[in-house]
Enzyme design. Structure first.
Site, mmCIF file in Angstrom:
data_model
loop_
_atom_site.group_PDB
_atom_site.id
_atom_site.type_symbol
_atom_site.label_atom_id
_atom_site.label_comp_id
_atom_site.label_asym_id
_atom_site.label_seq_id
_atom_site.Cartn_x
_atom_site.Cartn_y
_atom_site.Cartn_z
ATOM 1 C CD GLU A 131 3.233 0.155 4.947
ATOM 2 O OE1 GLU A 131 2.562 1.098 5.388
ATOM 3 O OE2 GLU A 131 4.381 -0.098 5.352
ATOM 4 C CG HIS A 144 -0.078 2.140 8.576
ATOM 5 N ND1 HIS A 144 -0.007 2.971 9.666
ATOM 6 C CD2 HIS A 144 1.164 1.616 8.425
ATOM 7 C CE1 HIS A 144 1.236 2.952 10.160
ATOM 8 N NE2 HIS A 144 1.966 2.118 9.426
HETATM 9 ZN ZN LIG Z 1 3.896 1.650 9.740
#
Ligand SMILES: [Zn+2]
Length: 136
Positions: free
Chosen positions: A127, A130
């Site tokens: 994450e 991201h």
């Molecule tokens: Zn992802």
């Protein structure tokens, strides 16, 4: 509010900016959207629902944990693994670390620092990628 997932790689490549008090609605929507995908998803970043803000929600054991402005302070124990992402089809090989130290803020903007290992550490690393605009 459950929001639709973004599948636009150009948008997902934009680095996220720091989250503030005005972004708490995004935290709620991200949590709602993660819960809606709980059968196939253990973590989400805000840009996956259309907001380039440094917010992730992880749910390694079912209970969603929001993390605002997370940063990985240190990492150790590299290993190669394959990961998938709700925003893409297929799997990709990535290097992850077995153990990471993370600093983040909760929705009350209290700062926390903790060490995470194994699966939970892997979710956070995915994450946080991201947030940096890195696509798996
Ligand atoms: Zn992802």
């Amino acid at each position: 509010m459950i929001r639709p997932l973004v599948h636009n790689d150009q948008f997902l490549s934009i680095p996220s900016t720091p989250a503030g008090k005005e972004d708490l609605a995004i935290v709620r929507d991200l949590t709602d959207t993660l819960k809606a995908h709980r059968s196939s998803c253990v973590g989400m970043a805000a840009n996956m629902i259309g907001f380039s803000k440094c917010i992730i929600v992880i749910a390694p054991f079912g209970m969603p944990i929001p993390m605002l402005n997370p940063r990985i302070l240190s990492q150790s124990g590299p290993y190669e693994t394959e990961e998938g992402c709700l925003c893409h089809t297929g799997q990709k090989s990535v290097t992850r670390y077995q153990r990471i130290e993370v600093v983040w803020e909760d929705p009350d903007f209290q700062e926390h620092t903790a060490v995470f290992e194994a699966f939970t550490a892997q979710i956070i690393q995915h994450e946080v990628d991201h947030l940096h605009g890195i696509l798996i």
